[in-house]
Design a protein around this motif. Sequence first.
Motif, mmCIF file in Angstrom:
data_model
loop_
_atom_site.group_PDB
_atom_site.id
_atom_site.type_symbol
_atom_site.label_atom_id
_atom_site.label_comp_id
_atom_site.label_asym_id
_atom_site.label_seq_id
_atom_site.Cartn_x
_atom_site.Cartn_y
_atom_site.Cartn_z
ATOM 1 N N SER A 98 -1.882 -73.606 16.824
ATOM 2 C CA SER A 98 -1.252 -73.114 18.054
ATOM 3 C C SER A 98 -0.522 -74.249 18.775
ATOM 4 O O SER A 98 0.569 -74.048 19.321
ATOM 5 C CB SER A 98 -2.305 -72.486 18.972
ATOM 6 N N ARG A 118 3.187 -66.833 19.996
ATOM 7 C CA ARG A 118 2.345 -65.902 20.768
ATOM 8 C C ARG A 118 1.156 -65.426 19.944
ATOM 9 O O ARG A 118 0.032 -65.324 20.454
ATOM 10 C CB ARG A 118 3.181 -64.716 21.241
ATOM 11 N N ASN A 121 -1.352 -68.410 19.562
ATOM 12 C CA ASN A 121 -2.064 -68.682 20.805
ATOM 13 C C ASN A 121 -3.029 -67.562 21.151
ATOM 14 O O ASN A 121 -4.084 -67.808 21.748
ATOM 15 C CB ASN A 121 -1.066 -68.909 21.948
ATOM 16 N N PHE A 122 -2.699 -66.327 20.774
ATOM 17 C CA PHE A 122 -3.639 -65.221 20.974
ATOM 18 C C PHE A 122 -4.869 -65.408 20.096
ATOM 19 O O PHE A 122 -6.015 -65.236 20.557
ATOM 20 C CB PHE A 122 -2.945 -63.900 20.659
ATOM 21 N N LEU A 182 -4.336 -68.834 26.407
ATOM 22 C CA LEU A 182 -4.254 -67.465 26.934
ATOM 23 C C LEU A 182 -2.946 -67.198 27.681
ATOM 24 O O LEU A 182 -2.304 -66.164 27.436
ATOM 25 C CB LEU A 182 -5.470 -67.185 27.826
ATOM 26 N N SER A 185 -0.111 -66.744 25.219
ATOM 27 C CA SER A 185 -0.169 -65.508 24.448
ATOM 28 C C SER A 185 0.210 -64.295 25.283
ATOM 29 O O SER A 185 0.607 -63.267 24.732
ATOM 30 C CB SER A 185 -1.581 -65.315 23.870
ATOM 31 N N ILE A 186 0.121 -64.412 26.612
ATOM 32 C CA ILE A 186 0.461 -63.288 27.494
ATOM 33 C C ILE A 186 1.916 -63.356 27.933
ATOM 34 O O ILE A 186 2.639 -62.357 27.915
ATOM 35 C CB ILE A 186 -0.471 -63.266 28.720
#
Length: 200
Positions: A98, A118, A121-122, A182, A185-186
């Motif tokens: 990541s 994304r 990282n999720f 987080l 990823s958002i």
Amino acid sequence: MDSSTAHSPVFLVFPPESTAPEDESTDLSAMTFSTQSPLQKLFATKMKVLGTIQILFGIMTFSFGVIFLFTLVKPYPRFPFIFLSGYPFWGSVLFINSGAFLIALKRKTTETLITLSRIMNFLSALGATAGIILLTFGFILDQNYICGYSHQNSQCKAITVLFMGILITLMTFSIIELFISLPFSILGCHSEDCDCDQCC
């Protein structure tokens, strides 16, 4: 005749229309940059630093897993729980990947890199959450791991403090990794060059 020739170089050097395109471009860039939220601006400027932190945390987590590899010696008949879960190894792989995608995304912003970043990282956020849960179980199950098997060892309490310190360090890495991965990823955008409407 002399007056017209004296003033003509002034108009050639300083034309009044030369400042108009610059003002339009600055207005457009200011409007484009202002569409991003302050949080997105912060993450876009610190993306390379946060990616480097993720890679360092991954390397250090893997190093602690290697240290646990040498704990299967007498009188200890088993490995610690956190080592048996494999978290220091698969967690470090998620952190490093990541972080590498964040650094690559900072250098070149493409739709493919945004999607892959994304996703990674999720997965890293999920791995950090799982690591926090596994480390909590590790504290409960292994709080007497060393002294429970070696009552005669006068250094068991000091070694237990060192062992618990490693678990606390891994917990700290996992929590920080969760807070880093987080938001990435958002959030849909990771750079000023990214169009937020297309990424979200």
